[in-house]
Scaffold this active site. Structure first.
Site, PDB file in Angstrom:
ATOM      1  N   HIS A   1       2.534   3.544  -5.419  1.00 44.69           N
ATOM      2  CA  HIS A   1       2.754   3.611  -3.976  1.00 44.69           C
ATOM      3  C   HIS A   1       3.732   2.508  -3.574  1.00 44.69           C
ATOM      4  CE1 HIS A   1      -1.092   5.569  -4.727  1.00 44.69           C
ATOM      5  NE2 HIS A   1      -0.885   6.271  -3.626  1.00 44.69           N
TER       6      HIS A   1
ATOM      7  N   ASP B   1      -5.713  12.144  -8.071  1.00 43.84           N
ATOM      8  CA  ASP B   1      -4.785  11.693  -7.037  1.00 43.84           C
ATOM      9  C   ASP B   1      -5.080  10.268  -6.580  1.00 43.84           C
ATOM     10  OD1 ASP B   1      -6.932  11.780  -5.289  1.00 43.84           O
ATOM     11  OD2 ASP B   1      -6.233  13.538  -4.179  1.00 43.84           O
ATOM     12  N   SER B   2      -4.452   9.852  -5.495  1.00 48.22           N
ATOM     13  CA  SER B   2      -4.589   8.482  -4.999  1.00 48.22           C
ATOM     14  C   SER B   2      -6.020   8.134  -4.608  1.00 48.22           C
ATOM     15  CB  SER B   2      -3.665   8.272  -3.789  1.00 48.22           C
ATOM     16  OG  SER B   2      -2.334   8.564  -4.129  1.00 48.22           O
TER      17      SER B   2
END
Length: 207
Positions: free
Chosen positions: A79, A122-123
């Site tokens: 990110h 995922d995140s």
């Protein structure tokens, strides 16, 4: 010389009628010309769209029938720290454990085509699947035998837990650095502050 208004009026009628005919003919010709131009423009645009769609369908069909296989191993979800608050990135998962499989081919220009499916965490550490078609223009740098660089795009569909796994179209850029059968391939997902702006990459092995 005496000027007769009756004579002048009489002469003006056919002249005006003649002028009206010329103007009407000119306007009609101009209208037809504009209409024909619009028709030709529309036809050209439609033919171009049909050609692109036919090329895409052909590439997908050829890739589907190709005998070559690929395995994908997701390795990083990063990110962008310039677009996220630290309190958010501290909570996000950046180890996208998962795997994927695809079929691929290189065309006559040595460009890469692939149909693939992948699933990873995922995140938020939730399962995220993605399927799609990928294309890259390939470049072999100098005399470096076995090395290739690629830049292209993917047209994909994904689904996420935080969006109730509703299918989401996701066109993205692609790039890769390759040596023989092994590649480091990735994409960048654009976004806004605290949303998107993620670098996602995986290893790719061909056989």
């Amino acid at each position: 010389m005496k000027f007769d208004l009756t004579t002048a009026y009489t002469l003006s009628i056919p002249l005006l009628a003649s002028s009206g005919t010329v103007l009407a003919t000119t306007a009609d010709t101009s209208s037809k010309s504009s209409t024909m131009t619009a028709i030709h423009t529309s036809t050209g645009y439609n033919n171009h769209s049909d050609s692109l769609w036919a090329t895409f369908n052909n590439n997908v069909a050829l890739t589907w029938d190709a005998p070559n296989n690929e395995f994908y191993l997701p390795v990083i979800t990063w990110h962008n720290r310039y677009t996220y608050d630290k309190e958010k990135t501290d909570k996000y998962n950046e180890r996208p454990w998962g795997f994927g499989y695809g079929k691929y081919r290189y065309d006559k220009d040595n460009d890469w085509h692939s149909l693939y499916a992948m699933a990873f965490m995922d995140s938020h550490n939730r399962l995220e699947p993605i399927i799609g078609y990928g294309f890259q223009k390939m470049w072999i740098p100098g005399d470096l035998d076995g090395f290739r660089l690629g830049v292209g795009f993917t047209l994909s569909v994904t689904a996420r837990h935080d969006y109730y796994y509703v299918p989401i179209p996701l066109p993205l850029p692609l790039f890769s650095v390759e040596y023989d059968q092994l590649s480091f391939q990735g994409t960048y997902i654009p976004g806004t502050y605290n949303n998107g702006n993620v670098f996602f990459a995986w290893l790719r092995w061909q056989w």
